[in-house]
Design an enzyme around this catalytic site. Sequence first.
Site, PDB file in Angstrom:
ATOM      1  N   GLU A  35       0.815  -1.224   0.000  1.00 37.50           N
ATOM      2  CA  GLU A  35       0.000   0.000   0.000  1.00 37.50           C
ATOM      3  C   GLU A  35       0.847   1.271   0.000  1.00 37.50           C
ATOM      4  O   GLU A  35       0.353   2.331  -0.388  1.00 37.50           O
ATOM      5  CB  GLU A  35      -0.960   0.026   1.199  1.00 37.50           C
ATOM      6  N   GLY A  36       2.086   1.182   0.461  1.00 37.28           N
ATOM      7  CA  GLY A  36       2.977   2.354   0.389  1.00 37.28           C
ATOM      8  C   GLY A  36       3.207   2.745  -1.057  1.00 37.28           C
ATOM      9  O   GLY A  36       3.031   3.911  -1.452  1.00 37.28           O
ATOM     10  N   HIS A  37       3.571   1.759  -1.864  1.00 35.21           N
ATOM     11  CA  HIS A  37       3.753   2.014  -3.297  1.00 35.21           C
ATOM     12  C   HIS A  37       2.429   2.483  -3.919  1.00 35.21           C
ATOM     13  O   HIS A  37       2.407   3.412  -4.731  1.00 35.21           O
ATOM     14  CB  HIS A  37       4.194   0.738  -4.020  1.00 35.21           C
ATOM     15  N   LYS A 184       5.229   0.191   6.217  1.00 36.87           N
ATOM     16  CA  LYS A 184       5.171  -0.870   5.206  1.00 36.87           C
ATOM     17  C   LYS A 184       6.483  -0.893   4.430  1.00 36.87           C
ATOM     18  O   LYS A 184       7.041   0.155   4.095  1.00 36.87           O
ATOM     19  CB  LYS A 184       3.999  -0.642   4.259  1.00 36.87           C
ATOM     20  N   SER A 186       8.805  -3.739   1.621  1.00 37.46           N
ATOM     21  CA  SER A 186       8.945  -5.055   0.986  1.00 37.46           C
ATOM     22  C   SER A 186       9.789  -5.961   1.869  1.00 37.46           C
ATOM     23  O   SER A 186       9.606  -7.175   1.891  1.00 37.46           O
ATOM     24  CB  SER A 186       9.604  -4.906  -0.389  1.00 37.46           C
ATOM     25  N   ARG A 187      10.736  -5.384   2.623  1.00 35.37           N
ATOM     26  CA  ARG A 187      11.631  -6.190   3.458  1.00 35.37           C
ATOM     27  C   ARG A 187      10.942  -6.737   4.710  1.00 35.37           C
ATOM     28  O   ARG A 187      11.509  -7.606   5.373  1.00 35.37           O
ATOM     29  CB  ARG A 187      12.883  -5.389   3.842  1.00 35.37           C
TER      30      ARG A 187
HETATM   31  P1  AMP Z   1      11.121   0.527  -3.058  1.00 38.96           P
HETATM   32  O1  AMP Z   1      10.338  -0.407  -3.942  1.00 38.96           O
HETATM   33  O2  AMP Z   1      11.281   0.043  -1.664  1.00 38.96           O
HETATM   34  O3  AMP Z   1      12.402   0.996  -3.717  1.00 38.96           O
HETATM   35  O4  AMP Z   1      10.226   1.826  -2.913  1.00 38.96           O
HETATM   36  C1  AMP Z   1       9.759   2.532  -4.033  1.00 38.96           C
HETATM   37  C2  AMP Z   1       9.163   3.836  -3.579  1.00 38.96           C
HETATM   38  O5  AMP Z   1       8.082   3.583  -2.681  1.00 38.96           O
HETATM   39  C3  AMP Z   1      10.177   4.716  -2.828  1.00 38.96           C
HETATM   40  O6  AMP Z   1       9.992   6.059  -3.216  1.00 38.96           O
HETATM   41  C4  AMP Z   1       9.786   4.485  -1.386  1.00 38.96           C
HETATM   42  O7  AMP Z   1      10.091   5.581  -0.551  1.00 38.96           O
HETATM   43  C5  AMP Z   1       8.284   4.328  -1.500  1.00 38.96           C
HETATM   44  N1  AMP Z   1       7.768   3.604  -0.328  1.00 38.96           N
HETATM   45  C6  AMP Z   1       8.180   2.391   0.121  1.00 38.96           C
HETATM   46  N2  AMP Z   1       7.524   2.070   1.267  1.00 38.96           N
HETATM   47  C7  AMP Z   1       6.704   3.108   1.540  1.00 38.96           C
HETATM   48  C8  AMP Z   1       5.778   3.386   2.596  1.00 38.96           C
HETATM   49  N3  AMP Z   1       5.567   2.548   3.596  1.00 38.96           N
HETATM   50  N4  AMP Z   1       5.104   4.565   2.549  1.00 38.96           N
HETATM   51  C9  AMP Z   1       5.319   5.442   1.538  1.00 38.96           C
HETATM   52  N5  AMP Z   1       6.174   5.239   0.528  1.00 38.96           N
HETATM   53  C10 AMP Z   1       6.857   4.092   0.522  1.00 38.96           C
END
Ligand code: AMP
Length: 286
Positions: A35-37, A184, A186-187
Amino acid sequence: MRVLTTVEDVRNQVKAWKKEGLTVGLVPTMGYLHEGHASLVQRAKNENDRVVVSVFVNPTQFGPNEDLATYPRDLEHDAELLESLGVDILFHPTPEEMYPGKARTWVTVEDLTTGLCGKTRPTHFRGVCTVVSKLMNIVTPDKAYFGRKDAQQLAVIRQMVKDLNIGIDIVGCPIVREADGLAKSSRNKYLSESERQSALVLSKAVAEGKALVAAGQTCTQTIVDAMVRVIESDPTAKIDYVEAVDALTMAPVTEIKEPVLFAMAVYIGKTRLIDNFGSDEVNDAN
Ligand code: AMP
Protein backbone atom coordinates in the site's frame (compact mmCIF):
# COMPACT_ATOMS: atom_id res chain seq x y z
CA MET A 1 -2.01 -1.54 -18.90
CA ARG A 2 0.97 -2.33 -21.13
CA VAL A 3 3.82 -4.34 -19.61
CA LEU A 4 6.97 -3.17 -21.40
CA THR A 5 10.48 -4.51 -21.00
CA THR A 6 12.52 -2.39 -23.41
CA VAL A 7 13.66 1.22 -23.26
CA GLU A 8 12.65 1.69 -26.89
CA ASP A 9 9.03 0.60 -26.35
CA VAL A 10 8.66 2.97 -23.39
CA ARG A 11 10.14 5.87 -25.33
CA ASN A 12 7.79 5.24 -28.29
CA GLN A 13 4.69 5.12 -26.09
CA VAL A 14 5.65 8.26 -24.18
CA LYS A 15 6.42 10.07 -27.46
CA ALA A 16 2.91 9.26 -28.69
CA TRP A 17 1.36 10.58 -25.46
CA LYS A 18 3.38 13.79 -25.62
CA LYS A 19 2.20 14.39 -29.19
CA GLU A 20 -1.33 14.36 -27.79
CA GLY A 21 -0.29 16.88 -25.11
CA LEU A 22 -0.73 14.43 -22.22
CA THR A 23 1.17 14.73 -18.92
CA VAL A 24 3.13 11.79 -17.51
CA GLY A 25 3.90 10.72 -13.92
CA LEU A 26 6.66 8.26 -13.00
CA VAL A 27 6.76 6.03 -9.91
CA PRO A 28 10.10 4.17 -9.60
CA THR A 29 9.95 0.99 -7.47
CA MET A 30 11.75 -2.27 -6.86
CA GLY A 31 8.47 -4.21 -6.89
CA TYR A 32 6.91 -6.55 -4.33
CA LEU A 33 4.39 -3.79 -4.09
CA HIS A 34 2.32 -2.85 -1.04
CA GLU A 35 0.00 0.00 0.00
CA GLY A 36 2.98 2.35 0.39
CA HIS A 37 3.75 2.01 -3.30
CA ALA A 38 0.02 2.14 -4.10
CA SER A 39 -0.29 5.52 -2.37
CA LEU A 40 2.42 6.94 -4.68
CA VAL A 41 0.64 5.50 -7.72
CA GLN A 42 -2.71 6.95 -6.64
CA ARG A 43 -1.18 10.38 -6.17
CA ALA A 44 0.45 10.09 -9.60
CA LYS A 45 -2.89 9.06 -11.13
CA ASN A 46 -4.58 12.10 -9.59
CA GLU A 47 -1.98 14.52 -10.91
CA ASN A 48 -1.15 13.21 -14.40
CA ASP A 49 -2.92 12.02 -17.57
CA ARG A 50 -0.71 8.92 -17.81
CA VAL A 51 1.28 6.96 -15.21
CA VAL A 52 4.38 4.80 -15.67
CA VAL A 53 5.50 2.54 -12.81
CA SER A 54 8.91 0.90 -13.03
CA VAL A 55 9.56 -2.38 -11.26
CA PHE A 56 13.30 -2.98 -11.28
CA VAL A 57 15.46 -4.46 -8.56
CA ASN A 58 18.44 -2.25 -9.29
CA PRO A 59 21.68 -4.20 -8.76
CA THR A 60 23.89 -1.10 -8.55
CA GLN A 61 22.27 0.13 -5.33
CA PHE A 62 23.05 -3.08 -3.43
CA GLY A 63 26.41 -3.60 -1.71
CA PRO A 64 28.35 -6.86 -2.13
CA ASN A 65 27.02 -8.33 1.15
CA GLU A 66 23.45 -7.12 0.78
CA ASP A 67 20.22 -8.86 -0.21
CA LEU A 68 20.12 -8.43 -4.02
CA ALA A 69 19.69 -12.17 -4.71
CA THR A 70 17.01 -12.69 -2.06
CA TYR A 71 15.13 -9.38 -2.48
CA PRO A 72 11.44 -10.39 -2.72
CA ARG A 73 9.92 -10.43 -6.19
CA ASP A 74 6.36 -11.14 -7.40
CA LEU A 75 5.70 -9.58 -10.78
CA GLU A 76 2.32 -11.26 -11.23
CA HIS A 77 0.96 -9.72 -8.02
CA ASP A 78 2.56 -6.36 -8.87
CA ALA A 79 0.97 -6.35 -12.35
CA GLU A 80 -2.47 -7.17 -10.90
CA LEU A 81 -2.22 -4.38 -8.33
CA LEU A 82 -0.98 -1.81 -10.87
CA GLU A 83 -3.67 -2.80 -13.36
CA SER A 84 -6.34 -2.32 -10.67
CA LEU A 85 -4.92 1.14 -9.91
CA GLY A 86 -5.25 2.15 -13.56
CA VAL A 87 -1.55 2.38 -14.38
CA ASP A 88 -0.77 2.82 -18.09
CA ILE A 89 2.71 1.29 -18.33
CA LEU A 90 4.46 -1.20 -16.10
CA PHE A 91 8.12 -0.96 -17.11
CA HIS A 92 9.95 -4.12 -16.08
CA PRO A 93 13.37 -4.16 -17.74
CA THR A 94 16.04 -6.81 -17.26
CA PRO A 95 19.36 -5.74 -15.67
CA GLU A 96 20.94 -6.15 -19.15
CA GLU A 97 18.37 -3.78 -20.68
CA MET A 98 19.14 -1.13 -18.05
CA TYR A 99 22.90 -1.72 -17.97
CA PRO A 100 24.03 -2.98 -21.39
CA GLY A 101 27.81 -3.39 -21.47
CA LYS A 102 30.15 -1.80 -18.96
CA ALA A 103 28.86 1.52 -17.63
CA ARG A 104 31.44 4.23 -17.05
CA THR A 105 29.09 6.99 -15.97
CA TRP A 106 27.65 7.36 -12.49
CA VAL A 107 25.56 10.05 -10.83
CA THR A 108 27.00 10.96 -7.44
CA VAL A 109 25.49 13.46 -5.02
CA GLU A 110 28.04 14.65 -2.48
CA ASP A 111 27.65 15.42 1.25
CA LEU A 112 24.00 14.35 1.63
CA THR A 113 24.99 10.76 0.90
CA THR A 114 27.83 10.29 3.39
CA GLY A 115 25.82 10.11 6.65
CA LEU A 116 22.85 8.03 7.82
CA CYS A 117 22.34 5.12 5.37
CA GLY A 118 25.41 6.23 3.37
CA LYS A 119 27.71 5.27 6.25
CA THR A 120 26.96 1.54 6.10
CA ARG A 121 25.92 1.59 2.41
CA PRO A 122 28.69 3.66 0.75
CA THR A 123 27.70 2.95 -2.89
CA HIS A 124 23.93 2.80 -2.35
CA PHE A 125 22.98 6.36 -3.32
CA ARG A 126 25.27 6.34 -6.35
CA GLY A 127 23.24 3.34 -7.58
CA VAL A 128 19.93 5.00 -6.72
CA CYS A 129 20.81 8.33 -8.39
CA THR A 130 22.15 6.61 -11.49
CA VAL A 131 19.11 4.40 -12.00
CA VAL A 132 16.65 7.19 -11.20
CA SER A 133 18.43 9.48 -13.70
CA LYS A 134 18.22 6.74 -16.31
CA LEU A 135 14.51 6.17 -15.62
CA MET A 136 13.91 9.93 -15.82
CA ASN A 137 15.74 10.09 -19.16
CA ILE A 138 13.80 7.11 -20.52
CA VAL A 139 10.33 8.18 -19.36
CA THR A 140 10.81 11.99 -19.40
CA PRO A 141 7.91 12.45 -16.94
CA ASP A 142 6.48 15.77 -15.78
CA LYS A 143 6.48 14.56 -12.17
CA ALA A 144 8.14 11.72 -10.26
CA TYR A 145 6.89 10.28 -6.95
CA PHE A 146 8.93 9.10 -3.96
CA GLY A 147 8.03 8.03 -0.42
CA ARG A 148 9.18 9.88 2.68
CA LYS A 149 9.86 6.48 4.20
CA ASP A 150 13.21 6.79 2.37
CA ALA A 151 13.71 10.36 3.55
CA GLN A 152 17.42 10.56 2.76
CA GLN A 153 16.79 9.18 -0.73
CA LEU A 154 14.12 11.83 -1.30
CA ALA A 155 16.47 14.62 -0.17
CA VAL A 156 19.28 13.26 -2.37
CA ILE A 157 17.01 13.06 -5.42
CA ARG A 158 15.72 16.60 -4.86
CA GLN A 159 19.35 17.79 -4.72
CA MET A 160 20.27 15.85 -7.88
CA VAL A 161 17.29 17.24 -9.83
CA LYS A 162 18.17 20.77 -8.72
CA ASP A 163 21.91 20.48 -9.42
CA LEU A 164 21.47 18.88 -12.85
CA ASN A 165 18.56 21.12 -13.98
CA ILE A 166 16.34 18.09 -14.52
CA GLY A 167 12.99 19.71 -15.25
CA ILE A 168 10.87 17.20 -13.33
CA ASP A 169 8.75 17.97 -10.23
CA ILE A 170 9.66 15.70 -7.34
CA VAL A 171 6.66 14.80 -5.18
CA GLY A 172 7.29 13.42 -1.67
CA CYS A 173 4.51 11.23 -0.24
CA PRO A 174 3.74 10.35 3.42
CA ILE A 175 4.78 7.06 5.04
CA VAL A 176 2.08 4.38 4.89
CA ARG A 177 2.01 2.13 7.97
CA GLU A 178 0.47 -1.16 9.07
CA ALA A 179 -2.42 -0.85 11.56
CA ASP A 180 0.01 -1.33 14.47
CA GLY A 181 2.42 1.34 13.22
CA LEU A 182 5.13 -0.63 11.39
CA ALA A 183 6.10 1.24 8.22
CA LYS A 184 5.17 -0.87 5.21
CA SER A 185 8.22 -2.26 3.44
CA SER A 186 8.95 -5.05 0.99
CA ARG A 187 11.63 -6.19 3.46
CA ASN A 188 9.01 -6.83 6.20
CA LYS A 189 8.56 -10.18 4.44
CA TYR A 190 11.90 -11.30 5.90
CA LEU A 191 10.62 -11.00 9.50
CA SER A 192 9.62 -14.05 11.54
CA GLU A 193 6.52 -13.73 13.69
CA SER A 194 8.51 -12.75 16.79
CA GLU A 195 10.74 -10.38 14.79
CA ARG A 196 7.58 -8.77 13.39
CA GLN A 197 6.64 -7.91 17.00
CA SER A 198 10.15 -6.66 17.80
CA ALA A 199 10.04 -4.46 14.68
CA LEU A 200 7.41 -2.30 16.40
CA VAL A 201 10.21 -0.58 18.33
CA LEU A 202 10.89 1.55 15.24
CA SER A 203 7.41 3.06 15.03
CA LYS A 204 7.24 3.29 18.83
CA ALA A 205 10.48 5.30 18.77
CA VAL A 206 8.94 7.56 16.11
CA ALA A 207 5.87 8.06 18.33
CA GLU A 208 8.12 8.84 21.33
CA GLY A 209 10.15 11.35 19.34
CA LYS A 210 7.04 13.02 17.92
CA ALA A 211 5.51 13.33 21.40
CA LEU A 212 8.63 15.11 22.68
CA VAL A 213 8.69 17.49 19.71
CA ALA A 214 4.97 18.16 20.17
CA ALA A 215 5.62 18.92 23.85
CA GLY A 216 8.12 21.60 22.80
CA GLN A 217 11.44 19.79 23.25
CA THR A 218 13.99 21.35 20.91
CA CYS A 219 17.20 19.61 22.06
CA THR A 220 17.73 16.89 19.45
CA GLN A 221 20.03 14.80 21.70
CA THR A 222 17.29 14.51 24.34
CA ILE A 223 14.87 13.32 21.67
CA VAL A 224 17.35 10.89 20.09
CA ASP A 225 18.24 9.48 23.54
CA ALA A 226 14.56 8.83 24.29
CA MET A 227 14.13 7.11 20.91
CA VAL A 228 17.23 4.96 21.53
CA ARG A 229 15.81 3.87 24.91
CA VAL A 230 12.61 2.70 23.23
CA ILE A 231 14.53 0.72 20.61
CA GLU A 232 16.91 -0.82 23.14
CA SER A 233 13.96 -2.05 25.21
CA ASP A 234 13.84 -4.98 22.76
CA PRO A 235 16.99 -7.12 22.91
CA THR A 236 16.65 -8.33 19.27
CA ALA A 237 16.87 -4.75 17.98
CA LYS A 238 20.38 -3.58 17.05
CA ILE A 239 20.73 0.10 16.20
CA ASP A 240 22.62 1.07 13.05
CA TYR A 241 21.89 4.74 13.65
CA VAL A 242 19.36 7.11 15.22
CA GLU A 243 20.14 10.68 14.23
CA ALA A 244 18.76 14.18 13.97
CA VAL A 245 19.74 16.00 10.77
CA ASP A 246 18.73 19.06 8.81
CA ALA A 247 15.84 17.93 6.59
CA LEU A 248 17.40 19.42 3.44
CA THR A 249 21.17 19.04 3.89
CA MET A 250 21.27 15.90 6.08
CA ALA A 251 23.86 17.66 8.28
CA PRO A 252 23.64 16.88 12.04
CA VAL A 253 21.73 19.45 14.13
CA THR A 254 21.63 19.97 17.88
CA GLU A 255 18.58 22.18 18.18
CA ILE A 256 15.32 22.31 16.26
CA LYS A 257 15.11 25.66 14.48
CA GLU A 258 14.59 24.67 10.83
CA PRO A 259 12.81 21.38 9.96
CA VAL A 260 14.74 18.45 11.42
CA LEU A 261 14.62 14.85 10.20
CA PHE A 262 14.80 12.20 12.92
CA ALA A 263 15.90 9.07 11.07
CA MET A 264 16.87 5.57 12.12
CA ALA A 265 18.04 2.25 10.75
CA VAL A 266 17.68 -0.76 13.02
CA TYR A 267 18.52 -4.43 12.52
CA ILE A 268 15.80 -6.80 13.63
CA GLY A 269 17.67 -10.08 13.39
CA LYS A 270 19.27 -9.94 9.94
CA THR A 271 16.71 -7.53 8.52
CA ARG A 272 17.64 -3.87 8.34
CA LEU A 273 14.60 -1.60 8.67
CA ILE A 274 14.33 2.18 8.45
CA ASP A 275 11.82 4.72 9.76
CA ASN A 276 11.75 8.45 10.41
CA PHE A 277 9.71 11.55 11.07
CA GLY A 278 10.13 15.23 10.35
CA SER A 279 9.83 17.79 13.16
CA ASP A 280 7.55 19.76 10.81
CA GLU A 281 5.16 16.79 10.44
CA VAL A 282 4.43 16.55 14.14
CA ASN A 283 1.52 18.97 14.18
CA ASP A 284 -0.10 17.24 11.16
CA ALA A 285 0.12 13.91 12.97
CA ASN A 286 -1.53 15.04 16.18
P1 AMP B 1 11.12 0.53 -3.06
O1 AMP B 1 10.34 -0.41 -3.94
O2 AMP B 1 11.28 0.04 -1.66
O3 AMP B 1 12.40 1.00 -3.72
O4 AMP B 1 10.23 1.83 -2.91
C1 AMP B 1 9.76 2.53 -4.03
C2 AMP B 1 9.16 3.84 -3.58
O5 AMP B 1 8.08 3.58 -2.68
C3 AMP B 1 10.18 4.72 -2.83
O6 AMP B 1 9.99 6.06 -3.22
C4 AMP B 1 9.79 4.48 -1.39
O7 AMP B 1 10.09 5.58 -0.55
C5 AMP B 1 8.28 4.33 -1.50
N1 AMP B 1 7.77 3.60 -0.33
C6 AMP B 1 8.18 2.39 0.12
N2 AMP B 1 7.52 2.07 1.27
C7 AMP B 1 6.70 3.11 1.54
C8 AMP B 1 5.78 3.39 2.60
N3 AMP B 1 5.57 2.55 3.60
N4 AMP B 1 5.10 4.57 2.55
C9 AMP B 1 5.32 5.44 1.54
N5 AMP B 1 6.17 5.24 0.53
C10 AMP B 1 6.86 4.09 0.52
